[in-house]
Design an enzyme around this catalytic site. Sequence first.
Site, mmCIF file in Angstrom:
data_model
loop_
_atom_site.group_PDB
_atom_site.id
_atom_site.type_symbol
_atom_site.label_atom_id
_atom_site.label_comp_id
_atom_site.label_asym_id
_atom_site.label_seq_id
_atom_site.Cartn_x
_atom_site.Cartn_y
_atom_site.Cartn_z
ATOM 1 N N SER A 704 -2.197 1.734 -0.039
ATOM 2 C CA SER A 704 -2.050 1.876 1.407
ATOM 3 C C SER A 704 -2.916 0.900 2.187
ATOM 4 O O SER A 704 -2.765 0.791 3.410
ATOM 5 C CB SER A 704 -2.397 3.315 1.820
ATOM 6 N N ASP A 831 -2.856 14.826 -6.038
ATOM 7 C CA ASP A 831 -3.302 13.567 -6.651
ATOM 8 C C ASP A 831 -4.751 13.683 -7.128
ATOM 9 O O ASP A 831 -5.552 12.786 -6.913
ATOM 10 C CB ASP A 831 -3.135 12.415 -5.668
#
Length: 1020
Positions: A704, A831
């Site tokens: 990201s 995650d």
Amino acid sequence: MSRLTSSPFHIHLFLYIPCLVFLCSLSHVAESQIQDQEQQVLLKLRQSWQDPSSLDHWVTSNSSSHCTWPEVTCQEGSITELKLANLNINYSIPPFICDLKNLTKLDLFNNNIPGEFPTVLYNCPKLVYLDLSQNYFEGPIPSTVDRMAELQVLILTANSFSFDIPVSIARLPKLRILHINQSEYNGTYPEEIFGLSNLEELSLAYNYKLAPSQLPQNFTALKKLRFFSMPQMNLFGRIPEKVSDMEALEHLDLGKNPLTGEIPSSIFSLRNLSRLYVCETNVFGSIPLAVSAMNLSVIDLSANNLTGNIPEVFGKLKNLYNLNLESNQLSGGIPVGISRLPALSDVRLSNNNLSGMIPPDFGKFSPLRRFEVAYNNLTGALPEQLCHGGTLFGLATKHNNLNGKLPESLGNCSSLSVAMLNSNGFTGNVPGGLWMSRNLTALVLSGNGLTGELPKELSPNLTRIEMSNNKFFGKIPSTVSSWRNLKVFDASNNLLSGTVPTELTELPSLMTLLLGQNELSGILPTDIISWKSLTTLDLSHNKISGPIPSKIGLLPVLTQLDLSDNRLSGLIPPEIGQLNLIRLNLSSNLLSGPIPAKLENAAYDASFLHNPGLCASNSFMRINVCNAQSQRSSKTNLTLIMILAIAAAMCVLLVVVFTIRASRKNRDWFDSTPKLTSFQSLNFTESNILSGLKEQNVIGSGGSGKVYRIIVNPSGDAVAVKRISNNQKLNEKLEKQFAAEVEILGNIKHRHIVKLLCCISCENSKLLVYEYMENSSLDRWLHKKKRLSPISGVANNMILDWPKRLQIALGAAKGLFYMHNDCSSPIIHRDVKSSNILLDSEFNAQIADFGLARMLAEPGEAVSMTAVAGSFGYLAPEYAHTTRVNEKIDVYSFGVVLLELTTGKEANDEDEDMCLADWAWRHIQDGNPISDALDEEIKDDSNVDEISNVFKLGIFCTATLPSTRPTMKEVLQVLLKCSDPLYNVEKKSRHKFDVVPLLENSKHEETPRSDFHVLECNTY
């Protein structure tokens, strides 16, 4: 009086008609009442299951009866069947379901129903069909199950039932189908089951924890049995000779058992047998055949240790459509008769020692779908008519000694999807139509003597071309830009010439590009920003000249770069130092100037050899050290002074230009007014953050964006800033990740969850500002090849000892427990991994990176995701298969972290054949001592028991079935026991502490991964 009125018959008729009308009206009223009552039961059932959206159409309606609902089957106006499969039901079966008095069939396949075996169904007197498979039922099958006396079909596959399989099942005399495979049974199964004379299907498969046993002799008495499946059942001994007594048998699967002896010849006397599995057993010896087995349609003897020739009699099995003999030690030739079988569709003979020519009639007399003969010693040409039937889907002939030209018919094989023809001796051109076969996805031609030019067009579905080590020539066509879906292009070691066309850089899906060892020349394209997915670039051993494009350093996921043995010149772009390269080779070029500082790393000490103009500031780089050359002549010194003066003037000019551009760049980053939202009291301003967004402050990067360490005030306080951006307008995925972080971290506070201080957002970039963690992330301490020196100055060679590891595990567990249990809406992280566990100056753990996190409406609720997200090696198996998530996927991932902490291994070590969770399970299954699996850097006599218990806890957490994993509350309880000094002193003086008793209430086993047999690491 007339004869009509005086007839007794007509008098009675006038009396009966009103009675019949009255009775019919009563029957209609009764039927209507039954329907109303049954509809109310259905509506009540839906309400008890908390109104699942899948049953939204269960509503009262004047226009249609509930008998028209797709899940409901009625006969004579009354419900007889409920088909409730795949409806995401999360609640138990209520007792009033048996108010449906005529219910005969109940199908609850693939839901999330918890609890023990539903004994409430004993009150359904007419139930003959019950399917509870793929749910979360646990505990024993009750000994009273025989109260369901009318049952003919009982399917309990893929649950968490445990203990013995009860003998009471054998007291259900009407059973025709019994499937009780793939659960947690850890006792025995009753041989009395084989006395159920009406059985047509019996499956006990994949109950590997049952006690070892032999096949009972009486199982051959099942005269009606068509389907018999007992793979991975700890069966030992021989297959009984009397198997031929089972005259109805069509399907026999005894795979993955330690069976011994020969396969009895009587198996091949079974006239109705259509499928035979004895996969992965220890069966040895020859296979005597009886020619009477003319009804055989499927023979699967794969993955054994069979030797000898393929029997010629196989060529007489006229109904045979599937022949699988792969992964044995068979030798000799392929019988010609097999190639002429009229029904043959699937041939798999790979991984043997077969020799001779492939019979030329394969495909001529039957519609072949798969033809696989890889890894043998076959010679001669490939049969010309393999695709004669127009159905060939998969073709694998790799690693043989085949030769000659590829059949022209392959060019007209529109059904072909995968062709693996590599490592043979094929010559000539590739049939033109093969490149364009509309269903082709993978074409592997490497290691032959093929020639010709590259095609101008490819199949639109082609994602993989491997054609290395051949004799292809000519230029790479400019039409390569149309190969839009290509992911792997390997054309290395050929005779390709010309330049690397700019159009090649326009392939957005390309991941691997290998063009080394050709005759390519010219300069490299400079605009390569479309290669967003490229991980490997090899252009070595060509004649490419000019500079290295600086934009190579901007490729986001590039990990391997080889430009060696070319004629590249000029400076090495400093941008390449921003890449996270695991392999770099720029040797044997004409490069000059200093090596960028970020590349002066021992990992790259052999990456710059044979570039006379290059220099380095460190001597270990194995090239010239900058500024260490001997003194030049006075004329050279004067020239150098003049050059330096000019350079100084230019530097001043460049500083001005750089300042202007930097200000513009910052304006580009924030082309709308930035908005700061704070979640804590701040000791810095927005400008402190924006001014620190410099490359020298970058400490990491991910999918990201980049992460910066920024000093925000004169006191030296630092923050970590994650900049989410893709240099354009943010895409939907990044927007969602930013929103998730802000929504969750902006509203929760916990000591072991990273603190979000504020966020700054505008149209094209968004910043998340966190409290800075001095000791980076856990993975950098555990895994040496990733270990970095923390900024706090802690020694790089410091070992993370066991007390610190246990402290970290405990802190992370507290953070996850808080998320699952103490938040107003439970939060699942999705995650959890060692790189998302950050460490402060005291090595206290904090859970980080909530970009994939989701909130649940209720504890235990399963939420369906549109796509699987997470990290390889940490993904729970059910998440990869169903995309449904709840708290148990975090428990699985945390279990992997515990295994990392105790073994020192990585979750998905590229040097291993399997991921860490599967490796740990296999270690236990093979009977190896747990102490052998532990990290040698931390274990000693004083702590090996404690580390072993945490290792076992990791095993529990990574159970394949979610219902057998502990909750984070139970995990935290175990870790608290491990870390309590008083408890440790007490347990050392009394008895060894074991993780198992602490989880007794959850009925966990020490090794609970029941369906490991169907799971592979690369499934995710």
